[in-house]
Design a protein around this motif. Structure first.
Motif, PDB file in Angstrom:
ATOM      1  N   VAL A 158       0.861  -1.190   0.000  1.00  9.51           N
ATOM      2  CA  VAL A 158       0.000   0.000   0.000  1.00  9.51           C
ATOM      3  C   VAL A 158       0.896   1.238   0.000  1.00  9.51           C
ATOM      4  O   VAL A 158       2.045   1.200   0.488  1.00  9.51           O
ATOM      5  CB  VAL A 158      -0.947   0.006   1.218  1.00  9.51           C
ATOM      6  CG1 VAL A 158      -1.885  -1.189   1.164  1.00  9.51           C
ATOM      7  CG2 VAL A 158      -0.168   0.006   2.529  1.00  9.51           C
ATOM      8  N   PRO A 159       0.439   2.364  -0.540  1.00 11.21           N
ATOM      9  CA  PRO A 159       1.260   3.580  -0.676  1.00 11.21           C
ATOM     10  C   PRO A 159       1.882   4.064   0.626  1.00 11.21           C
ATOM     11  O   PRO A 159       2.988   4.619   0.620  1.00 11.21           O
ATOM     12  CB  PRO A 159       0.279   4.610  -1.234  1.00 11.21           C
ATOM     13  CG  PRO A 159      -0.738   3.785  -1.979  1.00 11.21           C
ATOM     14  CD  PRO A 159      -0.892   2.543  -1.176  1.00 11.21           C
ATOM     15  N   SER A 160       1.210   3.854   1.757  1.00  9.13           N
ATOM     16  CA  SER A 160       1.721   4.376   3.034  1.00  9.13           C
ATOM     17  C   SER A 160       3.054   3.745   3.428  1.00  9.13           C
ATOM     18  O   SER A 160       3.852   4.363   4.145  1.00  9.13           O
ATOM     19  CB  SER A 160       0.698   4.145   4.146  1.00  9.13           C
ATOM     20  OG  SER A 160       0.412   2.759   4.289  1.00  9.13           O
ATOM     21  N   VAL A 161       3.313   2.524   2.953  1.00  9.19           N
ATOM     22  CA  VAL A 161       4.581   1.861   3.278  1.00  9.19           C
ATOM     23  C   VAL A 161       5.742   2.604   2.632  1.00  9.19           C
ATOM     24  O   VAL A 161       6.753   2.905   3.280  1.00  9.19           O
ATOM     25  CB  VAL A 161       4.570   0.385   2.813  1.00  9.19           C
ATOM     26  CG1 VAL A 161       5.932  -0.268   3.056  1.00  9.19           C
ATOM     27  CG2 VAL A 161       3.482  -0.391   3.544  1.00  9.19           C
ATOM     28  N   LEU A 162       5.598   2.918   1.354  1.00  4.08           N
ATOM     29  CA  LEU A 162       6.652   3.657   0.656  1.00  4.08           C
ATOM     30  C   LEU A 162       6.809   5.059   1.241  1.00  4.08           C
ATOM     31  O   LEU A 162       7.940   5.529   1.424  1.00  4.08           O
ATOM     32  CB  LEU A 162       6.338   3.739  -0.834  1.00  4.08           C
ATOM     33  CG  LEU A 162       7.305   4.562  -1.680  1.00  4.08           C
ATOM     34  CD1 LEU A 162       8.736   4.006  -1.570  1.00  4.08           C
ATOM     35  CD2 LEU A 162       6.863   4.578  -3.148  1.00  4.08           C
ATOM     36  N   SER A 163       5.708   5.691   1.556  1.00  8.77           N
ATOM     37  CA  SER A 163       5.769   7.053   2.125  1.00  8.77           C
ATOM     38  C   SER A 163       6.565   7.058   3.421  1.00  8.77           C
ATOM     39  O   SER A 163       7.393   7.945   3.652  1.00  8.77           O
ATOM     40  CB  SER A 163       4.356   7.587   2.380  1.00  8.77           C
ATOM     41  OG  SER A 163       3.644   7.702   1.180  1.00  8.77           O
ATOM     42  N   ALA A 164       6.323   6.056   4.284  1.00  8.98           N
ATOM     43  CA  ALA A 164       7.022   5.981   5.560  1.00  8.98           C
ATOM     44  C   ALA A 164       8.517   5.759   5.358  1.00  8.98           C
ATOM     45  O   ALA A 164       9.350   6.383   6.031  1.00  8.98           O
ATOM     46  CB  ALA A 164       6.439   4.855   6.404  1.00  8.98           C
ATOM     47  N   LEU A 165       8.868   4.895   4.418  1.00  8.80           N
ATOM     48  CA  LEU A 165      10.283   4.595   4.183  1.00  8.80           C
ATOM     49  C   LEU A 165      10.990   5.796   3.561  1.00  8.80           C
ATOM     50  O   LEU A 165      12.134   6.122   3.926  1.00  8.80           O
ATOM     51  CB  LEU A 165      10.408   3.366   3.275  1.00  8.80           C
ATOM     52  CG  LEU A 165      11.776   2.679   3.238  1.00  8.80           C
ATOM     53  CD1 LEU A 165      12.124   2.107   4.606  1.00  8.80           C
ATOM     54  CD2 LEU A 165      11.791   1.551   2.202  1.00  8.80           C
ATOM     55  N   GLU A 166      10.328   6.497   2.640  1.00 10.12           N
ATOM     56  CA  GLU A 166      10.923   7.678   2.019  1.00 10.12           C
ATOM     57  C   GLU A 166      11.072   8.824   3.019  1.00 10.12           C
ATOM     58  O   GLU A 166      12.047   9.586   2.959  1.00 10.12           O
ATOM     59  CB  GLU A 166      10.068   8.130   0.832  1.00 10.12           C
ATOM     60  CG  GLU A 166      10.181   7.208  -0.373  1.00 10.12           C
ATOM     61  CD  GLU A 166       9.338   7.683  -1.542  1.00 10.12           C
ATOM     62  OE1 GLU A 166       9.762   7.446  -2.699  1.00 10.12           O
ATOM     63  OE2 GLU A 166       8.249   8.264  -1.322  1.00 10.12           O
TER      64      GLU A 166
END
Length: 484
Positions: free
Chosen positions: A8-16
């Motif tokens: 889900v998009p929130s995973v990438l957002s958190a890592l970035e």
């Protein structure tokens, strides 16, 4: 149709947000981790346990997922670890005893952060029309081509000589395999739903490999210290017998009948000769094992009548056969837990054989014929282990394996398994050699069995049996024949 996953998009957002530099680095590493996880999930479908299936989870070696995970922040974090520690895990382990130290297989359940698609091949294939099914089976997609190329990369990197020494190749009858897959989809097999789902996945892997390799299945040889040869990955051993029969096409299987019991009985004369008092002859000393070897139907009928209070049925016979095999390989004839030679507390594998039906198991444990068979086996087991105790080569090999496995000592049952499996290999190697000498082709090796292209003539079969009997001293060595 291959299993695919996405986060889900929130995973990438958190890592970035946590690791903004260098640009795009977080996404690159997360995508690499996703590809690793996807590959492990796909492979897990080949041997998905009932427990994992019940929870929509997947059996995966945790070490591969952790140690293979890409890193972020100058290698300070592995992506798998960071996601788990910060509430963004893609999977959670519901097998709490599995970790990177115990090396146990984890049972990983996708979290809300992971979207899984196409994880039930059977369900999909049952939803399409007959022409669509044919087209699906005929079509090798680029995804499958890439997966098989990766799967076969080690084989393809070897010289012809190394391929022959490190791999065993079995032919695949692609049309027959497709017919078998169609029969599963149509519900025309005796398999239960769980077996159907597992078999169709195995079958597709064999099919796609064969489509890439022009009808060949290359199997990486894995010789074990205990004497048997296994294969890594998809092989004639990792698939159900029904599937193996399908993809090998018209062929014949020859298996050593009651092999473990026959081998043990070869020591009965030696055991009898060293007894000071010989009131009974060899056959009278081992009446249950003799009946088992000379008239197995009568043996099974007697046990089934006492255990099930019924006439024999194929299902009852299969269960009793599995139970007797388990006893031969060291299962305890017991209802409760027991302590092994190494001090570990265990529960008899017979519980699983009888589907944890304690009433049936109790009758089996109390069966006089089973008791006698087990006592005779134990007598010979002790004699055989003692007989080999002075064998320097065996002792050295056992010690080396104990050190490799980091165990203090092997149990008596493990020692018997070691000795038997080495003897089994010797006997079946002789069979394979005679088969090849006759001009027949060996298609597959399955421990105490060999699958060949053409039926072995009766005279040659008798000659092979006699040769093995004379050279090994296993007088009860016989080969059973099954047409594929």
């Amino acid at each position: 149709m291959m299993l695919t996953i996405e986060y889900v998009p929130s995973v990438l957002s958190a890592l970035e947000t946590a690791f903004p530099t260098p640009p795009n680095r977080a996404k690159q590493q997360l995508d690499k981790y996703l590809a690793l996880l996807e590959r492990q999930l796909r492979l897990s479908l080949l041997n998905r346990s009932v427990f994992a299936r019940r929870f929509d989870a997947y059996d995966i070696p945790l070490t591969k997922l952790i140690n293979g995970s890409p890193t972020v922040n100058n290698k300070q974090w592995r992506v798998h670890e960071w996601l788990g520690k910060h509430g963004h895990a893609l999977v959670e382990n519901i097998n709490k005893s599995a970790n990177n130290i115990t090396k146990e297989i984890a049972v990983l359940k996708p979290t809300a952060n992971l979207i899984v698609k196409n994880d039930n091949l059977l369900k999909y294939l049952q939803s399409v029309t007959a022409p669509e099914l044919d087209a699906y089976l005929d079509t090798l997609t680029q995804d499958w081509q890439d997966l098989i190329d990766d799967y076969q990369s080690h084989y393809n990197s070897l010289s012809v000589k190394d391929r022959r020494s490190q791999f065993f190749t079995s032919p695949v009858d692609i049309p027959a395999l497709k017919r078998y897959m169609t029969s599963i989809v149509q519900g025309a097999t005796v398999l239960n739903k769980y077996q159907q789902e597992n078999s169709i996945v195995h079958a597709e892997y064999v099919l796609r490999i064969a489509q890439v390799t022009n009808g060949l299945l290359h199997q990486k040889i894995d010789k074990k210290a205990f004497g048997r040869t296994y294969y890594e990955g998809v092989s004639v051993l990792s698939t159900r017998k029904e599937l193996r029969m399908a993809f090998l096409g018209t062929s014949w299987e020859y298996d050593c009948k009651s092999c473990s019991t026959a081998w043990k009985m070869s020591f009965a004369v030696q055991w009898h000769a060293q007894k000071k008092s010989r009131k009974l002859d060899v056959r009278q000393s081992f009446t249950a094992m003799t009946l088992y070897l000379e008239d197995k139907d009568a043996f099974f009928d007697a046990v089934i009548l006492e255990v099930y209070n019924s006439q024999p049925t194929p299902e009852y016979k299969a269960t009793i056969k599995e139970a007797m095999t388990a006893l031969g390989f060291g299962a305890k004839l017991s209802m409760g837990t027991w302590r092994s030679d190494t001090g570990e507390e265990s529960q008899s594998s017979l519980f699983e054989v009888f589907d944890r039906d304690t009433a049936v198991l109790k009758r089996f444990v109390k069966c006089d014929l089973v008791h006698k068979f087990n006592a005779e086996q134990q007598t010979l087991n002790k004699f055989i282990v003692a007989n080999f105790s002075g064998d320097a080569q065996w002792q050295a090999e056992m010690k080396a394996e104990q050190q490799r496995k980091k165990v203090k000592q092997f149990s008596s049952a493990q020692k018997i398994v070691w000795l038997y499996q080495h003897a089994e290999t010797i006997m079946m190697d002789m069979v394979r050699a005679e088969v090849k000498k006759s001009g027949n082709t060996v298609l597959a090796n399955v421990h105490d069995a060999v699958v060949v292209r053409n039926q072995i003539p009766a005279k040659l079969l008798a000659k092979i049996e006699l040769k093995v009997q004379q050279r090994t001293g296993v007088g009860y060595f016989k080969l059973g024949e099954t047409g594929y």
